[in-house]
Design a protein around this motif. Structure first.
Motif, PDB file in Angstrom:
ATOM      1  N   SER A  94     -45.012  -5.249 -37.874  1.00  0.00           N
ATOM      2  CA  SER A  94     -45.218  -6.404 -36.998  1.00  0.00           C
ATOM      3  C   SER A  94     -45.693  -5.885 -35.641  1.00  0.00           C
ATOM      4  O   SER A  94     -44.940  -5.810 -34.668  1.00  0.00           O
ATOM      5  N   LEU A  95     -46.949  -5.523 -35.593  1.00  0.00           N
ATOM      6  CA  LEU A  95     -47.474  -4.846 -34.411  1.00  0.00           C
ATOM      7  C   LEU A  95     -47.504  -5.740 -33.188  1.00  0.00           C
ATOM      8  O   LEU A  95     -47.448  -5.257 -32.052  1.00  0.00           O
ATOM      9  N   HIS A  96     -47.580  -7.053 -33.394  1.00  0.00           N
ATOM     10  CA  HIS A  96     -47.548  -7.955 -32.241  1.00  0.00           C
ATOM     11  C   HIS A  96     -46.216  -7.830 -31.507  1.00  0.00           C
ATOM     12  O   HIS A  96     -46.147  -7.982 -30.292  1.00  0.00           O
ATOM     13  N   TYR A  97     -45.148  -7.559 -32.271  1.00  0.00           N
ATOM     14  CA  TYR A  97     -43.832  -7.392 -31.659  1.00  0.00           C
ATOM     15  C   TYR A  97     -43.782  -6.094 -30.855  1.00  0.00           C
ATOM     16  O   TYR A  97     -43.302  -6.075 -29.713  1.00  0.00           O
ATOM     17  N   LEU A  98     -44.281  -5.010 -31.426  1.00  0.00           N
ATOM     18  CA  LEU A  98     -44.327  -3.744 -30.698  1.00  0.00           C
ATOM     19  C   LEU A  98     -45.174  -3.862 -29.435  1.00  0.00           C
ATOM     20  O   LEU A  98     -44.924  -3.170 -28.445  1.00  0.00           O
ATOM     21  N   ALA A  99     -46.176  -4.740 -29.488  1.00  0.00           N
ATOM     22  CA  ALA A  99     -47.131  -4.863 -28.383  1.00  0.00           C
ATOM     23  C   ALA A  99     -46.765  -5.964 -27.396  1.00  0.00           C
ATOM     24  O   ALA A  99     -47.602  -6.334 -26.561  1.00  0.00           O
ATOM     25  N   MET A 168     -53.474  -2.129 -31.041  1.00  0.00           N
ATOM     26  CA  MET A 168     -54.394  -1.244 -31.754  1.00  0.00           C
ATOM     27  C   MET A 168     -53.945   0.218 -31.687  1.00  0.00           C
ATOM     28  O   MET A 168     -54.032   0.948 -32.677  1.00  0.00           O
ATOM     29  N   ALA A 169     -53.437   0.628 -30.535  1.00  0.00           N
ATOM     30  CA  ALA A 169     -52.992   2.018 -30.407  1.00  0.00           C
ATOM     31  C   ALA A 169     -51.758   2.286 -31.263  1.00  0.00           C
ATOM     32  O   ALA A 169     -51.642   3.343 -31.903  1.00  0.00           O
ATOM     33  N   GLU A 195     -66.661  -8.425 -35.652  1.00  0.00           N
ATOM     34  CA  GLU A 195     -67.248  -7.229 -35.060  1.00  0.00           C
ATOM     35  C   GLU A 195     -66.389  -6.636 -33.953  1.00  0.00           C
ATOM     36  O   GLU A 195     -66.526  -5.460 -33.606  1.00  0.00           O
ATOM     37  N   GLN A 196     -65.478  -7.431 -33.397  1.00  0.00           N
ATOM     38  CA  GLN A 196     -64.585  -6.941 -32.353  1.00  0.00           C
ATOM     39  C   GLN A 196     -63.306  -6.321 -32.916  1.00  0.00           C
ATOM     40  O   GLN A 196     -62.465  -5.825 -32.168  1.00  0.00           O
ATOM     41  N   GLY A 197     -63.160  -6.371 -34.233  1.00  0.00           N
ATOM     42  CA  GLY A 197     -61.993  -5.772 -34.855  1.00  0.00           C
ATOM     43  C   GLY A 197     -60.809  -6.699 -35.009  1.00  0.00           C
ATOM     44  O   GLY A 197     -59.709  -6.261 -35.346  1.00  0.00           O
ATOM     45  N   PHE A 198     -61.023  -7.997 -34.778  1.00  0.00           N
ATOM     46  CA  PHE A 198     -59.957  -8.975 -34.944  1.00  0.00           C
ATOM     47  C   PHE A 198     -60.244  -9.872 -36.149  1.00  0.00           C
ATOM     48  O   PHE A 198     -61.366  -9.963 -36.626  1.00  0.00           O
ATOM     49  N   GLN A 199     -59.210 -10.538 -36.620  1.00  0.00           N
ATOM     50  CA  GLN A 199     -59.301 -11.280 -37.872  1.00  0.00           C
ATOM     51  C   GLN A 199     -60.213 -12.506 -37.749  1.00  0.00           C
ATOM     52  O   GLN A 199     -60.083 -13.297 -36.812  1.00  0.00           O
ATOM     53  N   ARG A 200     -61.120 -12.653 -38.701  1.00  0.00           N
ATOM     54  CA  ARG A 200     -61.998 -13.820 -38.723  1.00  0.00           C
ATOM     55  C   ARG A 200     -61.204 -15.078 -39.070  1.00  0.00           C
ATOM     56  O   ARG A 200     -60.224 -15.020 -39.810  1.00  0.00           O
TER      57      ARG A 200
END
Length: 229
Positions: A94-99, A168-169, A195-200
């Protein structure tokens, strides 16, 4: 009592946070039998959430343990080491939590920038490793029990209260850590991202800033099948 998404003759054990839900729904739609499902939220796995017993783990939270035992019932075994199928997991991802952005402002300049090299440096690594320690230990234990383990990368969605740079890191670091353990990654970013690396949007749950939709789950199940599940 069977888990909500379980089907007879399961081919994998699914354990994780809320992101595991859409994987289960997609597997159910494809008639790919499995057992398990979400056990808790992302933050539940950022603490010391389990202990080790012979051939098994025990979740410290009572509800998580109940759901875990319910999942094992699908395989007619009381022990993780004896499920006999691969483990598919979103635990610790859950990277949103870490971030979560407020947690990182103390490392930023007044302008909101990180010092050059911070996100690839030893302090950042130490923080993420500490927050992910129990999750990584869980994967290590599953591998020690001779299970084939797949970790599923989360939707590439960063809600408003999270910092995309940290997201991302941290993801880059956790990919390295998981691969170092011998965990196989399920990574559908090439198919689901812009193209920006985020979910379509085609792979995002409607009116939800965080989760992937059924189409996203289908990408994951398809890749699992390609990996021989």
């Amino acid at each position: 009592m069977k888990t909500p998404y379980s089907i007879t003759t399961p081919r994998f054990l699914l354990l994780g946070d809320s992101h595991a839900g859409v994987i289960g729904k997609a597997a159910q739609a494809r008639e790919v039998p499995f057992g398990g499902g979400p056990l808790g939220t992302g933050r539940d796995f950022a603490v010391d959430f389990f202990s080790i017993t012979r051939n098994d783990v025990v979740f410290r939270d009572g509800e998580m343990e109940r759901l875990y035992r319910q999942a094992l019932d699908t395989f007619e075994t009381p022990q993780l080491a004896k499920v006999g199928v691969p483990l598919v997991s979103t635990i610790g991802l859950s990277l949103h939590y870490l971030a979560t952005a407020p947690n990182w402002t103390c490392y930023q300049t007044p302008e909101g920038e990180f010092d050059a090299g911070f996100l690839a440096g030893p302090l950042f690594e130490s923080i993420v490793d500490t927050l992910s320690r129990s999750a990584l230990a869980f994967y290590e234990q599953a591998l020690a029990m001779k299970l084939k383990v797949f970790a599923v990368l989360p939707p590439q969605r960063v809600p408003e209260l999270s910092d995309p740079r940290v997201f991302m890191a941290a993801q880059t670091l956790l990919i390295k850590r998981l691969q170092g353990l011998g965990v196989e990654l399920i990574d559908v970013r090439a198919a689901a991202n812009d193209e920006q690396g985020f979910q379509r949007s085609a792979f995002c749950e409607v009116d939800d800033p965080l989760h992937g939709n059924l189409a996203f789950g289908e990408l994951i199940v398809e890749q699992l099948l390609e990996h021989g599940l």
